[in-house]
Each structure stands twice: as structure tokens, then as C-alpha cells.
Design a protein around this motif. Sequence first.
Motif, PDB file in Angstrom:
ATOM      1  N   GLY A  79    -108.049  41.163 -74.023  1.00  0.00           N
ATOM      2  CA  GLY A  79    -108.061  41.850 -73.756  1.00  0.00           C
ATOM      3  C   GLY A  79    -108.811  43.052 -73.043  1.00  0.00           C
ATOM      4  N   ARG A  80    -109.773  43.885 -74.452  1.00  0.00           N
ATOM      5  CA  ARG A  80    -110.316  44.273 -74.177  1.00  0.00           C
ATOM      6  C   ARG A  80    -111.329  44.074 -73.213  1.00  0.00           C
ATOM      7  NH1 ARG A  80    -109.064  47.182 -79.105  1.00  0.00           N
ATOM      8  NH2 ARG A  80    -107.333  46.964 -79.399  1.00  0.00           N
ATOM      9  N   THR A  81    -111.873  44.817 -72.044  1.00  0.00           N
ATOM     10  CA  THR A  81    -112.822  45.003 -71.067  1.00  0.00           C
ATOM     11  C   THR A  81    -114.341  45.329 -72.362  1.00  0.00           C
ATOM     12  OG1 THR A  81    -111.997  46.249 -69.861  1.00  0.00           O
ATOM     13  CG2 THR A  81    -112.004  44.172 -68.990  1.00  0.00           C
ATOM     14  N   PHE A 126     -97.722  43.233 -80.784  1.00  0.00           N
ATOM     15  CA  PHE A 126     -98.180  42.177 -80.251  1.00  0.00           C
ATOM     16  C   PHE A 126     -98.722  41.235 -81.412  1.00  0.00           C
ATOM     17  CE2 PHE A 126     -99.849  46.764 -81.562  1.00  0.00           C
ATOM     18  CZ  PHE A 126    -100.494  46.190 -82.819  1.00  0.00           C
ATOM     19  N   ARG A 127     -99.065  40.219 -80.785  1.00  0.00           N
ATOM     20  CA  ARG A 127     -99.347  40.063 -81.830  1.00  0.00           C
ATOM     21  C   ARG A 127    -101.057  39.465 -83.111  1.00  0.00           C
ATOM     22  NH1 ARG A 127     -98.429  34.060 -83.154  1.00  0.00           N
ATOM     23  NH2 ARG A 127    -100.389  33.288 -83.356  1.00  0.00           N
ATOM     24  N   LEU A 128    -100.473  40.124 -84.709  1.00  0.00           N
ATOM     25  CA  LEU A 128    -101.887  40.248 -84.915  1.00  0.00           C
ATOM     26  C   LEU A 128    -103.616  39.060 -84.508  1.00  0.00           C
ATOM     27  CD1 LEU A 128    -100.672  40.285 -88.844  1.00  0.00           C
ATOM     28  CD2 LEU A 128    -100.982  42.775 -86.460  1.00  0.00           C
ATOM     29  N   THR A 129    -104.362  39.567 -84.505  1.00  0.00           N
ATOM     30  CA  THR A 129    -105.221  38.630 -84.225  1.00  0.00           C
ATOM     31  C   THR A 129    -105.586  37.612 -85.582  1.00  0.00           C
ATOM     32  OG1 THR A 129    -107.631  40.641 -84.546  1.00  0.00           O
ATOM     33  CG2 THR A 129    -106.775  40.362 -82.601  1.00  0.00           C
ATOM     34  N   VAL A 141    -114.647  50.283 -85.126  1.00  0.00           N
ATOM     35  CA  VAL A 141    -113.610  50.454 -83.808  1.00  0.00           C
ATOM     36  C   VAL A 141    -112.492  49.938 -82.777  1.00  0.00           C
ATOM     37  CG1 VAL A 141    -114.567  53.339 -84.143  1.00  0.00           C
ATOM     38  CG2 VAL A 141    -115.846  51.485 -82.314  1.00  0.00           C
ATOM     39  N   GLY A 142    -111.179  50.572 -82.960  1.00  0.00           N
ATOM     40  CA  GLY A 142    -110.371  49.676 -82.243  1.00  0.00           C
ATOM     41  C   GLY A 142    -109.664  47.804 -82.372  1.00  0.00           C
ATOM     42  N   SER A 143    -110.414  47.703 -83.892  1.00  0.00           N
ATOM     43  CA  SER A 143    -110.271  46.247 -84.321  1.00  0.00           C
ATOM     44  C   SER A 143    -108.695  46.763 -85.134  1.00  0.00           C
ATOM     45  CB  SER A 143    -111.705  46.565 -85.462  1.00  0.00           C
ATOM     46  OG  SER A 143    -111.670  46.887 -86.175  1.00  0.00           O
ATOM     47  N   GLY A 144    -108.087  47.917 -85.243  1.00  0.00           N
ATOM     48  CA  GLY A 144    -107.181  47.753 -85.183  1.00  0.00           C
ATOM     49  C   GLY A 144    -106.337  47.576 -87.040  1.00  0.00           C
ATOM     50  N   LYS A 145    -107.064  48.058 -87.845  1.00  0.00           N
ATOM     51  CA  LYS A 145    -107.214  48.824 -89.279  1.00  0.00           C
ATOM     52  C   LYS A 145    -106.128  49.407 -89.448  1.00  0.00           C
ATOM     53  CE  LYS A 145    -111.110  51.017 -89.218  1.00  0.00           C
ATOM     54  NZ  LYS A 145    -111.838  50.893 -88.299  1.00  0.00           N
ATOM     55  N   GLY A 176    -111.706  52.238 -73.659  1.00  0.00           N
ATOM     56  CA  GLY A 176    -111.866  50.830 -74.154  1.00  0.00           C
ATOM     57  C   GLY A 176    -111.040  50.151 -74.935  1.00  0.00           C
ATOM     58  N   ARG A 177    -109.609  50.843 -75.061  1.00  0.00           N
ATOM     59  CA  ARG A 177    -108.607  50.759 -75.577  1.00  0.00           C
ATOM     60  C   ARG A 177    -107.667  49.693 -75.237  1.00  0.00           C
ATOM     61  NH1 ARG A 177    -108.157  53.492 -80.989  1.00  0.00           N
ATOM     62  NH2 ARG A 177    -110.476  53.227 -81.542  1.00  0.00           N
ATOM     63  N   GLY A 178    -107.969  49.791 -73.220  1.00  0.00           N
ATOM     64  CA  GLY A 178    -106.533  49.296 -72.931  1.00  0.00           C
ATOM     65  C   GLY A 178    -107.618  48.568 -72.082  1.00  0.00           C
ATOM     66  N   ALA A 227    -108.274  37.732 -87.281  1.00  0.00           N
ATOM     67  CA  ALA A 227    -108.853  38.190 -88.374  1.00  0.00           C
ATOM     68  C   ALA A 227    -108.494  39.408 -89.308  1.00  0.00           C
ATOM     69  CB  ALA A 227    -110.567  39.390 -87.334  1.00  0.00           C
ATOM     70  N   GLN A 228    -107.268  39.719 -88.067  1.00  0.00           N
ATOM     71  CA  GLN A 228    -106.081  41.045 -89.141  1.00  0.00           C
ATOM     72  C   GLN A 228    -105.374  40.139 -89.506  1.00  0.00           C
ATOM     73  OE1 GLN A 228    -104.406  42.149 -84.760  1.00  0.00           O
ATOM     74  NE2 GLN A 228    -104.755  44.250 -85.720  1.00  0.00           N
ATOM     75  N   GLN A 229    -104.828  38.977 -89.778  1.00  0.00           N
ATOM     76  CA  GLN A 229    -103.978  37.480 -90.354  1.00  0.00           C
ATOM     77  C   GLN A 229    -104.914  37.642 -91.776  1.00  0.00           C
ATOM     78  OE1 GLN A 229    -102.875  34.374 -88.401  1.00  0.00           O
ATOM     79  NE2 GLN A 229    -101.767  36.152 -86.546  1.00  0.00           N
TER      80      GLN A 229
HETATM   81  P1  ADP Z   1    -109.073  51.219 -85.329  1.00  0.00           P
HETATM   82  O1  ADP Z   1    -109.281  49.779 -86.040  1.00  0.00           O
HETATM   83  O2  ADP Z   1    -109.772  52.017 -84.685  1.00  0.00           O
HETATM   84  O3  ADP Z   1    -108.422  51.659 -86.498  1.00  0.00           O
HETATM   85  P2  ADP Z   1    -106.110  51.044 -84.518  1.00  0.00           P
HETATM   86  O4  ADP Z   1    -105.425  50.497 -85.538  1.00  0.00           O
HETATM   87  O5  ADP Z   1    -106.363  52.657 -83.930  1.00  0.00           O
HETATM   88  O6  ADP Z   1    -107.708  50.494 -84.494  1.00  0.00           O
HETATM   89  O7  ADP Z   1    -106.105  50.712 -82.955  1.00  0.00           O
HETATM   90  C1  ADP Z   1    -106.758  49.888 -81.910  1.00  0.00           C
HETATM   91  C2  ADP Z   1    -105.427  49.853 -80.953  1.00  0.00           C
HETATM   92  O8  ADP Z   1    -105.361  48.232 -80.514  1.00  0.00           O
HETATM   93  C3  ADP Z   1    -103.984  50.633 -81.115  1.00  0.00           C
HETATM   94  O9  ADP Z   1    -103.909  51.264 -79.934  1.00  0.00           O
HETATM   95  C4  ADP Z   1    -103.434  49.515 -81.944  1.00  0.00           C
HETATM   96  O10 ADP Z   1    -101.949  49.186 -81.773  1.00  0.00           O
HETATM   97  C5  ADP Z   1    -103.758  48.385 -81.225  1.00  0.00           C
HETATM   98  N1  ADP Z   1    -104.037  46.798 -81.872  1.00  0.00           N
HETATM   99  C6  ADP Z   1    -104.220  46.702 -82.861  1.00  0.00           C
HETATM  100  N2  ADP Z   1    -103.788  45.668 -83.101  1.00  0.00           N
HETATM  101  C7  ADP Z   1    -103.522  44.934 -82.111  1.00  0.00           C
HETATM  102  C8  ADP Z   1    -103.291  43.655 -81.381  1.00  0.00           C
HETATM  103  N3  ADP Z   1    -103.507  42.600 -82.966  1.00  0.00           N
HETATM  104  N4  ADP Z   1    -103.253  42.811 -80.404  1.00  0.00           N
HETATM  105  C9  ADP Z   1    -103.248  44.384 -79.500  1.00  0.00           C
HETATM  106  N5  ADP Z   1    -103.822  45.556 -79.429  1.00  0.00           N
HETATM  107  C10 ADP Z   1    -103.437  45.856 -81.076  1.00  0.00           C
END
Ligand code: ADP
Length: 712
Positions: free
Chosen positions: A470-472, A283-286, A314-318, A601-603, A288-290
Motif C-alpha cells: 500500500g505504499r506509493t 496489520f499483517r507482517l510482510t 527506511v519504512g520497511s518495518g524494523k 511515503g509512509r502512508g 520479509a518481516q516473517q
Molecule cells: P523502519 O524500518 O524505518 O524503522 P518502522 O518500523 O518505523 O520502519 O515502520 C514504518 C511504518 O510501517 C510504521 O508506521 C509501522 O507501524 C508500519 N508497518 C510496519 N510493518 C507493517 C506491515 N507489515 N504492514 C503495514 N504497516 C507496517
Amino acid sequence: MASRSDPLGSPRKAPPAAAGAGSAPGSASKSQPQKALEKLGLRRDIDLALHLPLRYEDETRITRLADARDGDMVQIEGQVTHSEVTFRPRRQLRVTLDDGSDTCVLRFINFYPSHQKTLSVGARVRVRGELRGGFVGREMVHPAFRAAGGELATALTPVYPTVAGLPQAYLRKAVLSGLARADLTETLPEKISSKNLPQPLSSMREALSFLHQPTPDVLLATLEDRSHPAWQRLKAEELLAQQLSQLQARRVRAAMRAPALAAPLMRGTQCTLHDQLLERLPFRLTAAQQRVGAEIDADLKKNLPMHRLLQGDVGSGKTVVAALAAARCMDAGWQCALMAPTEILAEQHFRKLIGWLEPLGIQTAWLTGSQKAKERREALAMIESGAAGLVVGTHAVIQDKVIFKNLALAIIDEQHRFGVAQRLALRSKMTQGGEEPHLLMMTATPIPRTLAMSYYADLDVSTIDELPPGRTPIVTKVVAEARRDEVVERIRGQIAQGRQVYWVCPLIEESEAIDLTNATQTHEALTAALPGTQVGLLHSRMPTAEKKAVMSLFTSGQLGVLVSTTVIEVGVDVSNASLMVIEHAERFGLSQLHQLRGRVGRGAAASACVLLYSTGEAPRLGETARARLKAMAETQDGFEIARRDLEIRGPGEFLGARQSGAPLLRFADLATDTALLAWARSLAPVMLDKHAELAHRHILRWLGGKAEFLKA
Ligand code: ADP
Ligand code: MG
């Protein structure tokens, strides 16, 4: 509010000799009150001086009974017109007192012959206590009393928070003598002390003397709401101490060195690990992640130890942000460690990270308390030789036997679940030439801004404020236990669509056994209600291997439903799970509920969270439980949740749960004392720069030995 349980200096619990007056310090019973003082943390003179009254009693005047209302704490003087010992409903001394305006009854359940003597018919006495509307007229139960006449107090009488075995009178004397001895010389620099404040600050000695013995003309409301100038001074002092110590810790850290993790120059097409990892991500980083990634990179390049909190819902991709930071570290030729609070969580990180990093030729070591000796020996050897670039594990990572070759970056997931000592231990794992490792802490429980400003002034904060696309949104429903059947129906619906479901069982902290029964029963009930569906059970008493086996069955989709008691295993990541049921949701804390809900809500599938509540015997839900469930239903934003949590619980408790050891504010209130906080923030650097000696004395006064903790 007059509390009936504190010994009001009345003879209720005192020995016979002490009738009417408290026993003096220095009597034979000295050691017990002394111990009690210690128990209250009152060791130094300053501790005693800062032990402030809960409320005050007015012994400066005599009230006429006819003028007093029921519920008043009053002092009256009159003549005993009747005195008898009755035996119904139990043995008690009943005395009638007439003050010329009206009469009232004094009742004593515990009494001695000396009491009876002082209160014999015809005696004139002065009594003090709470006047109540009684069965047959007005009464006072166990009032303090003594012979009438004598001087009236000139100040209000303080009533202190105390513990069993520490009479008010003793405590009062101890506090006053502590106050007299305490070093309260001015620590605020003269010229700037009151700048930018609505009112000038009084001196600390004046302020404390007043709070311990206010003059009778004071408006009690200004003491209760802490708006009185004496309170202002005290709160200003406290906030300043906190700001000073945070700033000092920050400066201490700024004087420390860490390896600068600049990436080596690459030749030709050879690419850094960091960039390769980035390229291979599915996936591409959001944005915010960048952004937070760049903030971390900038820190790592410096030779100052990073001290950064990465917060993201939670789920923000840390995790991927952490992995990229680890790659940076390894690119520069150093080791990185990642520590998580539970084995399941650590293992999940481990799997994810090896999936990403092993194809790039990185070796990762795994450390946990439950692993076999041989496995552990191999891991330790890899860590010591430097063969392992990355080490992932639980608390096992900080054990003495673990020796790193060159640790430069320590990452702590769910940092609030670790104590200060553990964070310090991880940092001490770096041994090279007095350098410190960089520290990245991650949390899904964001810190509200006011708290970040005051408690975490010594911390840089990066925030992921956006979820991957894409998260609902998760639909949250609060449902009464009586409608459990409908919930089961809903589960059937999800299973039919090939989805998976979490069912979290009640948390009863006092009794793991009850937890277990509940979970087992729910597991059986769901198994019966959902023929053809595999229902798994996960609870805290299970051996680790079994837990792992169940977890991997769920991850691989073989279990349709997972019943679990373990709220600890936050962070599990099964994107096919679309429904979370939380039973007895009223028993969970707000941030726990939010964390749990974040498991779904992770998918891309529409997800839901059902908060099942039960009122048990009670006719309705308690107020705070109701507020929590309401917050959950209304918002999904972790920052908003944290803000409401703070509102419901107050900062002391909010932080207490997060960070044991951090000194909390006792007097100031961050929500209302914003002007004082701003004043303290701007004064702190000036004091450290220009009045170092005063600053040092100020910190010592307030924090004593606790200042150490702030360095973690
Ligand atoms: P948390 O911040 O709660 O630790 P995770 O790091 O476990 O979250 O990430 C939640 C899910 O989102 C994981 O399955 C991860 O691979 C996925 N994910 C992380 N960053 C992205 C992104 N930029 N685009 C899509 N999916 C992502
Ligand atoms: Mg996580």
C-alpha cells in the motif's frame, strides 16, 4: 602527478647545514621528526615497513635537457653559466644551468650563502626537480642539487606521504631501517600459499623491499595501478589478516554462551506475549518481516550469543520485528534493552512499544540523559528489580549506574551511529555467570554485499527486502534554488489536501549559528507565504522539552509544515506527511538524503521529495554532488543507494563514517581485488585450524592492538 607541497628531499625547508642532503636521524632535531612519525602512526618496525611510497623519483640516470619534456621529474647535470640574486617580484636566487644540449633556470626563494657557493658560475652540478615551462624559458623551482659526478642510484627513490616537520630524507632512513629490522618471516603456510591465485606470491620481504626501492627497469604503471606482483603479495597479506581476524572474532564469540530464550510451555488457552502481540497488530507482517523474525527466533533459542544485523530500508518495518524479538525474550523470563541514538527516536520507539506491550501487562522503563532525578531513580529501581521487562532509551542505557536484573537481549537502532565502545558497554551489562546478551543491531543503511563479505564476515545479516503493502512510490524532483516559489506553491497544494510537509534546512557543520539563521529565515518566510497554516521550527540548539513539544504538535497534525535543521532525528514516523523539501540538498550525503526522504511515503498517499540545490558562487554543481542528486532521482531502493554511495565515496570513507575503530583496508581494493579476497576467505579457516601459530603472527603483524575492536 608530482605534488609540489611535499618536501622532495630538496633543501627548500631544510636548515643551512643540510643543503643538498636531508638531516640525518640522530641530529639535534631528533625529537620533532620522532613526534611526527608517531603522528603518522609509525611506531613499530612493521608500521614503518608498511608505510609505502606515494610515488618514485628516478635518480638512476641523468636526462639530457633536450630530451626532457615540461612536467617531467628529471635529474640533469650541467655547468652553471649565470648566477644572480634578483629582487623582482621578490628576493630570489636565479641560476642558469647549461648541460650542453640546452639550458634551464633554477629558482630559489629561500636560499643561504652556502647554496650560492655551490651554485656559483663555472660549478658543475647535478640537480633534480620538476621541469616547467617558465616565463622566459624552462625552469626548476627549488630543485635538489649537489656537485656533479658521484654515483647514480641503483633503485628508484621513494617519496613517502609525510607531515610537516618530517623531512623525506629522515623518513626514508627511518622506513628503510624499520624495514630491515621488521620481522617479516613467512606467515603463509608453504604448500597452500599461492593456490588459486593467478600468479605465485613472492615473499613478503621481497615484496616490501621492492616497493620501497624498485629497480629502475620496473614498469611504473604496474606500481601505480598496484598490479605488480609485489603489490599482489601485499594486498593478499592484508586481506588475509582481515579475514583471519574476523573469523577469529567469530570463533571467540562462538565459544561464549548466552541464555537460550526458548518460550515456556503454555497451558490451555494462555498464549505467549509474542503471539498475543502478533495477534493484536493492526496489520499483517510482510513475508520479509516473517522471514527475518524466524531468523532471529532461531538465534535466540540457541545458547550462543546472537550477533545479527537487521537491515531494511527506511519504512520497511524494523521496529515491529524488534518488538517481537523483545517479546520472545520476555516470554522466556529475561529482560530486553533497546537503545537509539537520539532522544526523539528513542522516545518514538518507547511510545510505540508501550502502545503494543503495556496492554499485555509488560512494564517498560524509560532512560534518557535529560530526565529528572526522581524519574530516573524509579526507572533504575525497576530495571534492577526486574519489574521492567523492557528498557528503552538513549546512551543513558549504558551508564554505569544502570544495573539489569537479567538482561538477555540488547537491541541497537541505527547501529552505525554508535561507536564500538558503546556496543561493548551494552553487552557488558549482562553479568550472569559469564554469559553474553544476544545482540540485534538495526540499520536502514544497508551494507553492500562486497563489504558485508569482508568487513562484516563476523556478523549475521537479516534483510527486510520488501516494504509493507500500500505504499506509493515517492516521486523525487531535483529543483534549482531559483524555483523556490514553485516549491512553496506545491506545499500549498499539499496543505489544501490536509497533508503535512517537512522542510529540512542546510547542514553546515562548521557553523551551527549559520544553520540556525537559515532555518529561522526559512521558517519566517514560510510562515508569511502560508497564511492560515501553522509552521513549526525544530533545531539542534533547542532544549529537549521544546523539541518534544514541537514534534508532538507535528505528529498530532496541528502543524502543517515542520522546518528543521536536525538531520539527526531520522526515524520519525508521521504517516500523514507527504512532501519532503530538502534545501541545499547538495550538501547532504547520499545516505542522509535517502534517510530523510524515507520520512514521507509512509502512508498510502502519493508522496514527493524535492531536492532544492544551489550552486552558490560556483557556475555549476560539483561532480559528486551531482552524482548524489542523480542517484536520488533515479532510485528509491536503499540497496542501490548504498551501492552508489560506495561507488561515489569509496569503501574507506563509506565505512569510516559507519564504524569508527574498524581497521580499514589500506592497500587492497574490494572492487578490483576480488580474486585475492576469495583466496583469503578460503585460506583463513584452514590457517586457523591447521596453522594457528602462523595465523596469530599474521594477525599481530597487521592489526597489532587493534584486533580488540573486531569483537564489538
Ligand atoms: P523502519 O524500518 O524505518 O524503522 P518502522 O518500523 O518505523 O520502519 O515502520 C514504518 C511504518 O510501517 C510504521 O508506521 C509501522 O507501524 C508500519 N508497518 C510496519 N510493518 C507493517 C506491515 N507489515 N504492514 C503495514 N504497516 C507496517
Ligand atoms: Mg526505525
